[in-house]
Design a protein around this motif. Sequence first.
Motif, PDB file in Angstrom:
ATOM      1  N   GLY A 166     -13.649  10.240 -10.723  1.00 30.61           N
ATOM      2  CA  GLY A 166     -14.151   9.844  -9.486  1.00 30.61           C
ATOM      3  C   GLY A 166     -15.443   8.836  -9.418  1.00 30.61           C
ATOM      4  N   SER A 167     -16.278   9.109 -10.383  1.00 28.41           N
ATOM      5  CA  SER A 167     -17.376   8.521 -10.455  1.00 28.41           C
ATOM      6  C   SER A 167     -17.496   7.195 -11.438  1.00 28.41           C
ATOM      7  N   THR A 168     -16.345   7.285 -12.085  1.00 25.42           N
ATOM      8  CA  THR A 168     -16.331   5.821 -13.001  1.00 25.42           C
ATOM      9  C   THR A 168     -15.243   4.991 -12.886  1.00 25.42           C
ATOM     10  N   ASN A 169     -14.015   5.549 -12.431  1.00 28.21           N
ATOM     11  CA  ASN A 169     -12.840   4.630 -12.467  1.00 28.21           C
ATOM     12  C   ASN A 169     -12.452   4.443 -10.965  1.00 28.21           C
ATOM     13  N   PRO A 170     -12.280   3.104 -10.749  1.00 24.08           N
ATOM     14  CA  PRO A 170     -11.583   2.866  -9.284  1.00 24.08           C
ATOM     15  C   PRO A 170     -10.197   3.481  -9.257  1.00 24.08           C
ATOM     16  N   LEU A 171      -9.873   3.815  -7.949  1.00 26.14           N
ATOM     17  CA  LEU A 171      -8.709   4.483  -7.881  1.00 26.14           C
ATOM     18  C   LEU A 171      -7.733   3.569  -7.136  1.00 26.14           C
ATOM     19  N   TRP A 172      -6.615   3.481  -7.609  1.00 28.46           N
ATOM     20  CA  TRP A 172      -5.411   2.713  -6.955  1.00 28.46           C
ATOM     21  C   TRP A 172      -4.221   3.647  -6.817  1.00 28.46           C
ATOM     22  N   ILE A 173      -3.997   4.057  -5.352  1.00 25.10           N
ATOM     23  CA  ILE A 173      -3.219   5.189  -4.934  1.00 25.10           C
ATOM     24  C   ILE A 173      -1.905   4.718  -4.686  1.00 25.10           C
ATOM     25  N   ALA A 174      -0.849   5.440  -4.960  1.00 23.76           N
ATOM     26  CA  ALA A 174       0.480   4.995  -4.634  1.00 23.76           C
ATOM     27  C   ALA A 174       1.102   5.837  -3.524  1.00 23.76           C
ATOM     28  N   ARG A 175       1.304   5.603  -2.185  1.00 24.62           N
ATOM     29  CA  ARG A 175       1.911   6.377  -1.196  1.00 24.62           C
ATOM     30  C   ARG A 175       2.501   5.465  -0.432  1.00 24.62           C
ATOM     31  N   TYR A 176       3.834   5.759  -0.174  1.00 19.64           N
ATOM     32  CA  TYR A 176       4.702   4.837   0.787  1.00 19.64           C
ATOM     33  C   TYR A 176       4.936   5.534   2.110  1.00 19.64           C
ATOM     34  N   ALA A 177       3.701   5.283   2.837  1.00 16.97           N
ATOM     35  CA  ALA A 177       3.618   5.916   4.131  1.00 16.97           C
ATOM     36  C   ALA A 177       3.040   5.148   4.980  1.00 16.97           C
ATOM     37  N   SER A 178       2.609   5.659   6.130  1.00 12.32           N
ATOM     38  CA  SER A 178       1.901   4.977   7.153  1.00 12.32           C
ATOM     39  C   SER A 178       0.162   5.026   7.125  1.00 12.32           C
ATOM     40  N   ALA A 179      -0.289   6.064   6.292  1.00 10.65           N
ATOM     41  CA  ALA A 179      -1.514   6.240   5.846  1.00 10.65           C
ATOM     42  C   ALA A 179      -1.603   6.633   4.515  1.00 10.65           C
ATOM     43  N   VAL A 180      -3.031   6.438   4.018  1.00 18.33           N
ATOM     44  CA  VAL A 180      -3.241   6.901   2.728  1.00 18.33           C
ATOM     45  C   VAL A 180      -2.932   8.167   2.311  1.00 18.33           C
ATOM     46  N   GLY A 181      -3.268   9.204   3.148  1.00 19.18           N
ATOM     47  CA  GLY A 181      -3.374  10.569   2.906  1.00 19.18           C
ATOM     48  C   GLY A 181      -4.357  11.243   2.159  1.00 19.18           C
ATOM     49  N   THR A 182      -4.121  12.305   1.613  1.00 16.92           N
ATOM     50  CA  THR A 182      -5.090  13.131   0.751  1.00 16.92           C
ATOM     51  C   THR A 182      -5.073  12.530  -0.434  1.00 16.92           C
ATOM     52  N   LEU A 183      -6.328  12.335  -1.075  1.00 13.34           N
ATOM     53  CA  LEU A 183      -6.720  11.573  -2.423  1.00 13.34           C
ATOM     54  C   LEU A 183      -6.666  12.601  -3.444  1.00 13.34           C
ATOM     55  N   PRO A 184      -6.600  12.206  -4.532  1.00 14.63           N
ATOM     56  CA  PRO A 184      -6.801  13.062  -5.560  1.00 14.63           C
ATOM     57  C   PRO A 184      -8.516  13.572  -5.757  1.00 14.63           C
ATOM     58  N   ALA A 185      -8.797  14.692  -6.341  1.00 14.21           N
ATOM     59  CA  ALA A 185     -10.113  15.281  -6.215  1.00 14.21           C
ATOM     60  C   ALA A 185     -10.868  14.090  -6.945  1.00 14.21           C
ATOM     61  N   GLY A 186     -12.116  13.885  -6.367  1.00 13.28           N
ATOM     62  CA  GLY A 186     -13.215  13.096  -7.213  1.00 13.28           C
ATOM     63  C   GLY A 186     -13.390  11.785  -6.525  1.00 13.28           C
ATOM     64  N   TRP A 187     -12.457  11.462  -5.532  1.00 14.51           N
ATOM     65  CA  TRP A 187     -12.347  10.002  -5.140  1.00 14.51           C
ATOM     66  C   TRP A 187     -12.657  10.389  -3.529  1.00 14.51           C
ATOM     67  N   ASP A 188     -13.730   9.541  -3.049  1.00 12.58           N
ATOM     68  CA  ASP A 188     -13.749   9.497  -1.555  1.00 12.58           C
ATOM     69  C   ASP A 188     -13.023   8.637  -0.855  1.00 12.58           C
ATOM     70  N   TYR A 189     -12.491   7.408  -1.441  1.00  9.52           N
ATOM     71  CA  TYR A 189     -11.610   6.617  -0.970  1.00  9.52           C
ATOM     72  C   TYR A 189     -10.909   5.753  -2.134  1.00  9.52           C
ATOM     73  N   THR A 190      -9.945   5.242  -1.700  1.00  8.52           N
ATOM     74  CA  THR A 190      -9.105   4.307  -2.616  1.00  8.52           C
ATOM     75  C   THR A 190      -9.445   2.729  -2.867  1.00  8.52           C
ATOM     76  N   THR A 191      -9.471   2.385  -3.897  1.00  8.76           N
ATOM     77  CA  THR A 191      -9.802   0.846  -3.873  1.00  8.76           C
ATOM     78  C   THR A 191      -8.540  -0.107  -3.443  1.00  8.76           C
ATOM     79  N   PHE A 192      -7.362   0.555  -3.956  1.00  6.86           N
ATOM     80  CA  PHE A 192      -6.107  -0.041  -3.944  1.00  6.86           C
ATOM     81  C   PHE A 192      -5.359   0.921  -3.208  1.00  6.86           C
ATOM     82  N   TRP A 193      -4.403   0.534  -2.411  1.00  5.10           N
ATOM     83  CA  TRP A 193      -3.335   1.350  -1.748  1.00  5.10           C
ATOM     84  C   TRP A 193      -1.916   0.725  -1.957  1.00  5.10           C
ATOM     85  N   GLN A 194      -0.994   0.976  -2.888  1.00  5.98           N
ATOM     86  CA  GLN A 194       0.344   0.477  -2.860  1.00  5.98           C
ATOM     87  C   GLN A 194       1.049   1.369  -1.709  1.00  5.98           C
ATOM     88  N   TYR A 195       1.477   0.757  -0.547  1.00  7.44           N
ATOM     89  CA  TYR A 195       2.012   1.589   0.433  1.00  7.44           C
ATOM     90  C   TYR A 195       3.441   1.236   0.694  1.00  7.44           C
TER      91      TYR A 195
END
Length: 221
Positions: A166-195
């Motif tokens: 989480g402190s080194t690599n930007p996150l691109w989360i894949a979640r096909y929904a109306s909200a990002v939802g819970t992220l993996p540990a270590g990341w406070d936010y996602t840089t990309f969201w594939q929705y």
Amino acid sequence: MFFLAHLLLLSGVALGTPVLEKRADPQGIDVSNYQSSINWKTVKATGSHSPTSRQRKAPYTGATDAGLIRGSYHFAHPDTSSGATQAKYFIAHGGDWSGDGITLPGALDIEYNPDGDTCYGLSDSAMVNWITDFSNTYHTATSRYPVIYTTTDWWKTCTGNSAKFGSTNPLWIARYASAVGTLPAGWDYTTFWQYADSGSNPGDQDRFNGDAAGLKRIAKG
């Protein structure tokens, strides 16, 4: 990954400006060889993201000619070779980064195995070590840490929900929904969201965190 320079900021984790700025929810797309042709001039959103192994040259050329910033991703197969081996192959076949202002750091697509065991036969600790090997090798060669594309479910299942990146690599989360939802540990936010996997533009549909200045900073390093 291709983006219109005047639309986006990617609020980067450990990319030189790790500051989360106000998000305007700009749109983007992710394409591969499954989209045989794209009229880039008609794409309404911010761009696309193409893996080097799936017709990278044509999307790169077309998107760049249309004024988009570009990047590539590598679909990981941790069961076939080491993270270092795959990172080196990725870099040598189009996944490299340069500070030319139009190339984003590459992304590691690490997710469900399409051909067998969900976690590629690796334990949680072995998977974390594999990702670390890939990430560190890419960073040593390019000075940039790769973006990590994944799902929260896969990450919890196959890394034990590791918080290491989480402190080194930007996150691109894949979640096909109306909200990002819970992220993996270590990341406070996602840089990309594939929705979504379809929409008004070709390919998968993405949202990005930010504005133009940040995108330029990430591309330039």
